[in-house]
Design a protein around this motif. Structure first.
Motif, mmCIF file in Angstrom:
data_model
loop_
_atom_site.group_PDB
_atom_site.id
_atom_site.type_symbol
_atom_site.label_atom_id
_atom_site.label_comp_id
_atom_site.label_asym_id
_atom_site.label_seq_id
_atom_site.Cartn_x
_atom_site.Cartn_y
_atom_site.Cartn_z
ATOM 1 N N ILE A 165 0.858 -1.193 0.000
ATOM 2 C CA ILE A 165 0.000 0.000 0.000
ATOM 3 C C ILE A 165 0.890 1.236 0.000
ATOM 4 C CG2 ILE A 165 -1.930 1.196 1.128
ATOM 5 C CD1 ILE A 165 -2.483 -1.757 0.147
ATOM 6 N N ASN A 206 -1.832 2.460 -5.069
ATOM 7 C CA ASN A 206 -1.424 3.831 -4.731
ATOM 8 C C ASN A 206 -2.492 4.811 -5.192
ATOM 9 O OD1 ASN A 206 0.846 5.653 -3.822
ATOM 10 N ND2 ASN A 206 0.521 6.458 -5.882
ATOM 11 N N ALA A 258 5.128 12.515 0.853
ATOM 12 C CA ALA A 258 6.334 13.250 1.275
ATOM 13 C C ALA A 258 7.391 13.175 0.176
ATOM 14 C CB ALA A 258 6.870 12.640 2.568
ATOM 15 N N ALA A 273 10.096 16.149 -1.418
ATOM 16 C CA ALA A 273 11.381 16.129 -0.702
ATOM 17 C C ALA A 273 12.519 16.553 -1.628
ATOM 18 C CB ALA A 273 11.645 14.730 -0.160
ATOM 19 N N SER A 274 13.614 17.016 -1.006
ATOM 20 C CA SER A 274 14.747 17.482 -1.812
ATOM 21 C C SER A 274 15.632 16.331 -2.266
ATOM 22 C CB SER A 274 15.574 18.477 -1.004
ATOM 23 O OG SER A 274 15.816 17.974 0.295
ATOM 24 N N PHE A 323 -6.776 2.929 -0.968
ATOM 25 C CA PHE A 323 -6.933 1.751 -0.115
ATOM 26 C C PHE A 323 -7.827 2.129 1.063
ATOM 27 C CE2 PHE A 323 -5.906 -0.774 3.562
ATOM 28 C CZ PHE A 323 -5.972 -2.053 3.054
ATOM 29 N N TRP A 345 15.770 23.694 -5.215
ATOM 30 C CA TRP A 345 14.854 23.456 -4.085
ATOM 31 C C TRP A 345 15.467 24.190 -2.901
ATOM 32 C CZ3 TRP A 345 14.773 21.653 0.812
ATOM 33 C CH2 TRP A 345 13.672 20.949 1.289
ATOM 34 N N ARG A 365 6.639 14.947 6.938
ATOM 35 C CA ARG A 365 7.585 13.829 7.064
ATOM 36 C C ARG A 365 6.998 12.759 7.989
ATOM 37 N NH1 ARG A 365 10.459 18.706 7.935
ATOM 38 N NH2 ARG A 365 11.941 19.202 6.276
ATOM 39 N N THR A 392 13.449 12.124 8.291
ATOM 40 C CA THR A 392 14.158 13.041 7.378
ATOM 41 C C THR A 392 15.165 12.304 6.489
ATOM 42 O OG1 THR A 392 15.822 13.377 9.071
ATOM 43 C CG2 THR A 392 14.038 14.969 9.020
ATOM 44 N N LYS A 393 15.265 10.983 6.645
ATOM 45 C CA LYS A 393 16.344 10.248 5.962
ATOM 46 C C LYS A 393 15.821 9.168 5.024
ATOM 47 C CE LYS A 393 19.348 12.253 8.703
ATOM 48 N NZ LYS A 393 19.884 13.494 8.235
ATOM 49 N N CYS A 410 15.607 8.794 1.882
ATOM 50 C CA CYS A 410 16.373 8.413 0.675
ATOM 51 C C CYS A 410 17.430 7.370 0.984
ATOM 52 C CB CYS A 410 17.054 9.638 0.068
ATOM 53 S SG CYS A 410 15.884 10.795 -0.597
ATOM 54 N N SER A 411 18.106 7.504 2.124
ATOM 55 C CA SER A 411 19.160 6.535 2.425
ATOM 56 C C SER A 411 18.609 5.313 3.163
ATOM 57 C CB SER A 411 20.283 7.195 3.229
ATOM 58 O OG SER A 411 19.754 7.924 4.310
#
Ligand SMILES: Cc1cc2nc3c(=O)[nH]c(=O)nc-3n(C[C@H](O)[C@H](O)[C@H](O)COP(=O)(O)OP(=O)(O)OC[C@H]3O[C@@H](n4cnc5c(N)ncnc54)[C@H](O)[C@@H]3O)c2cc1C
Length: 350
Positions: A10, A34, A41, A45-46, A164, A241, A285, A312-313, A315-316
């Motif tokens: 989902i 989706n 978010a 996000a940047s 959903f 951004w 976030r 805040t993380k 992406c990693s």
């Protein structure tokens, strides 16, 4: 039409896209639901991956494992989908105060392998710099819009555009049914919306509001990320951004004039070259009080899972923890104790 899959995902934000991608690479069947009209978010996000965090410039949690895994995953995603996604971009720190300069120098001398000196003269025609510059290595920005679009295309046969609705979820022996889909597992990757999920709403979520501007700055080199009180991050050609705010207590989820005015003041003080604001947006976030992800299966309903709380993380953390979740379910591999959602078993017991 009826569909029978092993996993029902989902949400197709950062987390859902990585989960779908890794399942697809292993030829494990899945469908992804989706609703593109709900807030995401990831869309605002940047997209920065930065191994150093906070005013004290310490290394980010688990960065030595998480960052190399993320970089190689984005590179492989990029190659498979033939879409430019990941860009190496050192962070140029334009120290906003003597205290921040001192803090940077202290950290550089005390075991922070990612920090190095930087020649301020390189940036003299673009920025007003009163306290010099520094640099953070091994930083990247991810083109998240391209990433989401490439993911959606990659999953064309598995993607269902729909909202959903929890009321239609049925738990059956060894699985779930939802509308006409049967699955062995359902994994919630629906960002802040999981706060309304009857199975996970007792988790200690602490959503955080961030606002950002999209600013045209012609001539500013786009191979770096710039950080002062603001972050200026490449976005598209000549566009950057600029942001962002970081609010735990917010009363509205719309863009505010106060943020815009404050950012304009900071840009006026920082930039020597002209700029033009072209957009202003907001995202929430999916953060939590512990600043650690929620990953794993529900303690009472093992057919229901979650991968969330990337804060805040995202992406990693998202590549690493979606991969870990699949290993956990498919091969009984342990989940990292600080990320395993079962640490909140007492809150989720029914
Ligand atoms: C302003 C801002 C700046 C940020 N900058 C960075 C950064 O530089 N680096 C970084 O690592 N992180 C950054 N983040 C954090 C990062 O964006 C998040 O950690 C990450 O995007 C979370 O991804 P997600 O997949 O969990 O959630 P989301 O991206 O919110 O995805 C959830 C998905 O679920 C869908 N969905 C929700 N409810 C339903 C439903 N009922 N039915 C169907 N679909 C549904 C949504 O449409 C969406 O597609 C930033 C966040 C903000 C707000």
């Amino acid at each position: 039409m009826e569909k029978n899959v092993k996993y029902l995902i989902i949400g197709q934000g950062l987390v859902g896209t990585w989960l779908g991608y890794f399942l697809q690479q292993r030829n494990i069947s899945f469908a992804i639901v989706n609703d593109s009209s709900t807030a995401s978010a990831t869309k605002v996000a940047s997209g920065v991956m930065n191994p150093v965090t906070g005013r004290r410039m310490v290394q980010t949690w688990m960065i030595e494992e998480v960052l190399p895994f993320a970089v190689s995953s984005y590179e492989s995603f990029q190659e498979k989908t033939n879409t430019k996604i990941i860009n190496a971009a050192p962070v140029v720190l334009i120290h906003p105060s003597q205290q921040m300069k001192d803090s940077f120098e202290y950290r550089m001398d005390h075991d922070n392998v990612y920090l190095k000196n930087n020649n301020p003269l390189t940036w003299d025609s673009f920025f007003n710099m009163h306290f010099g510059t520094g640099e953070i290595e091994s930083c990247y920005w991810i083109d998240l819009i391209a990433f989401l679009e490439a993911g959606k295309k990659q999953f064309a046969e598995n993607y269902i555009e729909s909202n959903f609705d929890y009321n239609h979820l049925k738990l059956v022996d060894k699985g779930i049914d939802w509308n006409n889909i049967s699955a062995e597992k359902i994994i919630f990757c629906d960002g802040v919306n999981t706060m309304m999920n009857p199975y996970f709403k007792t988790l200690p979520f602490a959503p955080n509001k961030g606002e950002a501007l999209i600013v045209e700055i012609k001539g500013l080199p786009s191979k770096h990320i710039y950080k002062n009180n603001l972050a200026i991050i490449p976005w598209k050609e000549n566009l950057f951004w600029v942001g962002s705010s970081f609010e735990w207590d917010y009363t509205s989820t719309i863009p505010t004039d106060a943020f815009k005015q404050k950012t304009i003041e900071s840009l006026n003080a920082l930039l020597k070259i002209p700029y033009k604001i072209v957009d202003h947006f907001v995202g929430i976030r999916p953060a939590n009080t512990e600043r650690r992800p929620f990953v794993g299966l529900h303690p009472s309903y093992p057919q229901i899972g979650i991968c969330n709380g990337m804060g805040t993380k995202g992406c990693s953390l998202a590549p690493y923890f979606t991969h870990e979740l699949i290993e956990h379910i498919e091969n009984n591999a342990p989940l990292h104790v600080e990320a395993n959602v079962q640490r909140f078993k007492h809150l989720m017991s029914v």
